[in-house]
Write a protein that holds these residues in place. Sequence first.
Motif, mmCIF file in Angstrom:
data_model
loop_
_atom_site.group_PDB
_atom_site.id
_atom_site.type_symbol
_atom_site.label_atom_id
_atom_site.label_comp_id
_atom_site.label_asym_id
_atom_site.label_seq_id
_atom_site.Cartn_x
_atom_site.Cartn_y
_atom_site.Cartn_z
ATOM 1 N N GLU A 281 42.898 24.735 9.209
ATOM 2 C CA GLU A 281 43.713 24.822 7.996
ATOM 3 C C GLU A 281 45.177 24.693 8.353
ATOM 4 O O GLU A 281 45.585 24.920 9.498
ATOM 5 C CB GLU A 281 43.452 26.120 7.241
ATOM 6 N N HIS B 273 48.429 22.909 0.976
ATOM 7 C CA HIS B 273 47.677 23.655 1.987
ATOM 8 C C HIS B 273 46.246 23.151 1.974
ATOM 9 O O HIS B 273 45.576 23.142 0.927
ATOM 10 C CB HIS B 273 47.709 25.155 1.689
ATOM 11 N N ALA C 144 42.307 23.089 3.970
ATOM 12 C CA ALA C 144 41.402 23.830 4.849
ATOM 13 C C ALA C 144 40.063 23.099 4.901
ATOM 14 O O ALA C 144 39.473 22.806 3.863
ATOM 15 C CB ALA C 144 41.199 25.262 4.346
ATOM 16 N N LYS D 65 40.174 23.141 -0.342
ATOM 17 C CA LYS D 65 39.294 23.682 0.692
ATOM 18 C C LYS D 65 37.955 22.972 0.644
ATOM 19 O O LYS D 65 37.319 22.885 -0.413
ATOM 20 C CB LYS D 65 39.108 25.191 0.489
ATOM 21 N N HIS E 17 46.335 23.773 -3.220
ATOM 22 C CA HIS E 17 45.422 24.335 -2.222
ATOM 23 C C HIS E 17 44.060 23.649 -2.362
ATOM 24 O O HIS E 17 43.485 23.621 -3.446
ATOM 25 C CB HIS E 17 45.270 25.849 -2.393
#
Length: 333
Positions: free
Chosen positions: A152, A13, A15, A69, A67
């Motif tokens: 995202e 994931h 973002a 970001k 994840h």
Amino acid sequence: MTEGNFVDYVKVHLASGNGGKGSMHLHREKYVAKGGPDGGDGGRGGHVIIRGNQNLWTLVNFKFKKHFKAGHGEHGSKNRSTGADGADVYLDVPLGTVVKDPDTDEVLFEITEHGEEKIALEGGMGGLGNWHFKTSTNQTPRYAQPGIPGQEGYFLLELKILADVGLVGFPNAGKSTLLSVITSAKPKIADYEFTTLKPNLGIVEYRDFQSFVMADIPGIIEGAAEGKGLGHYFLRHIERNATLLFLIPADSKDISQEYAILLDELRRYNPELLHKERLIAISKCDMLDAELMDEMKKELDVDFKGIPYMFISSVAQIGITELKDKLWQMLND
């Protein structure tokens, strides 16, 4: 490298960062009662960038952390000062990594060169400060643009090994044994099928300090092209190999039939694989006497139709040097 550390398929994931807001500041200082708008622009949000790294061989770095970001852009400030851009996030991946949309399975891009960078998600643009909106009829605009939000989403990272030579064969054909003999790799070896469940890589040292990379692809079974067993997971690694080395044991019931089945599985998975250079190695030839080997050669000359083949034995070290010479010649012709 242990099998548990060979990761070739992960879902992550990502973002990107939000853009910073533009400033609505009005200039004020001593003796300047109405200095007008001087709000600066917001900074750009950070990008998420995927970068090729030739020193990596698997996607094991994403086994536990999935994840990522990027940083947000900072807001604009007075004196037309632009906010700082958000920090970009770099994901280093091995060469041969394919990035896909998990919903549509669409290939977004591929990383094949060291240092190659692709932006997976762009950061949001920063908003304009109020000084951009000053006009003859509106000398003191009290508004500015907000920053654009970042993006995202989920992405699939799929590794297709970039090796010079790919070992192709049925389970228990002796591929791992051969790899352990001609490289410094230490694959798991045992006398049962599907000992190898993940591809293994090894560096074949050649003359004059030269080398090439060989990949031991887990055994193919009939029906692999339709996804039987773990067919698709195995076959995709063969797509990037420059030369295919078919390994067929001398004690096979029908060497020509086994080769035909392997070739058909490759054709059904991806017909372009048939355009690659091919070499056939008949392994475990230490079980053959000279007379039986001569008889087999007469049959194979007809059945293989011009495809080069040779007899080798990894355990008895028969034909290994000749095999290296032939592979090097094929890779450099």
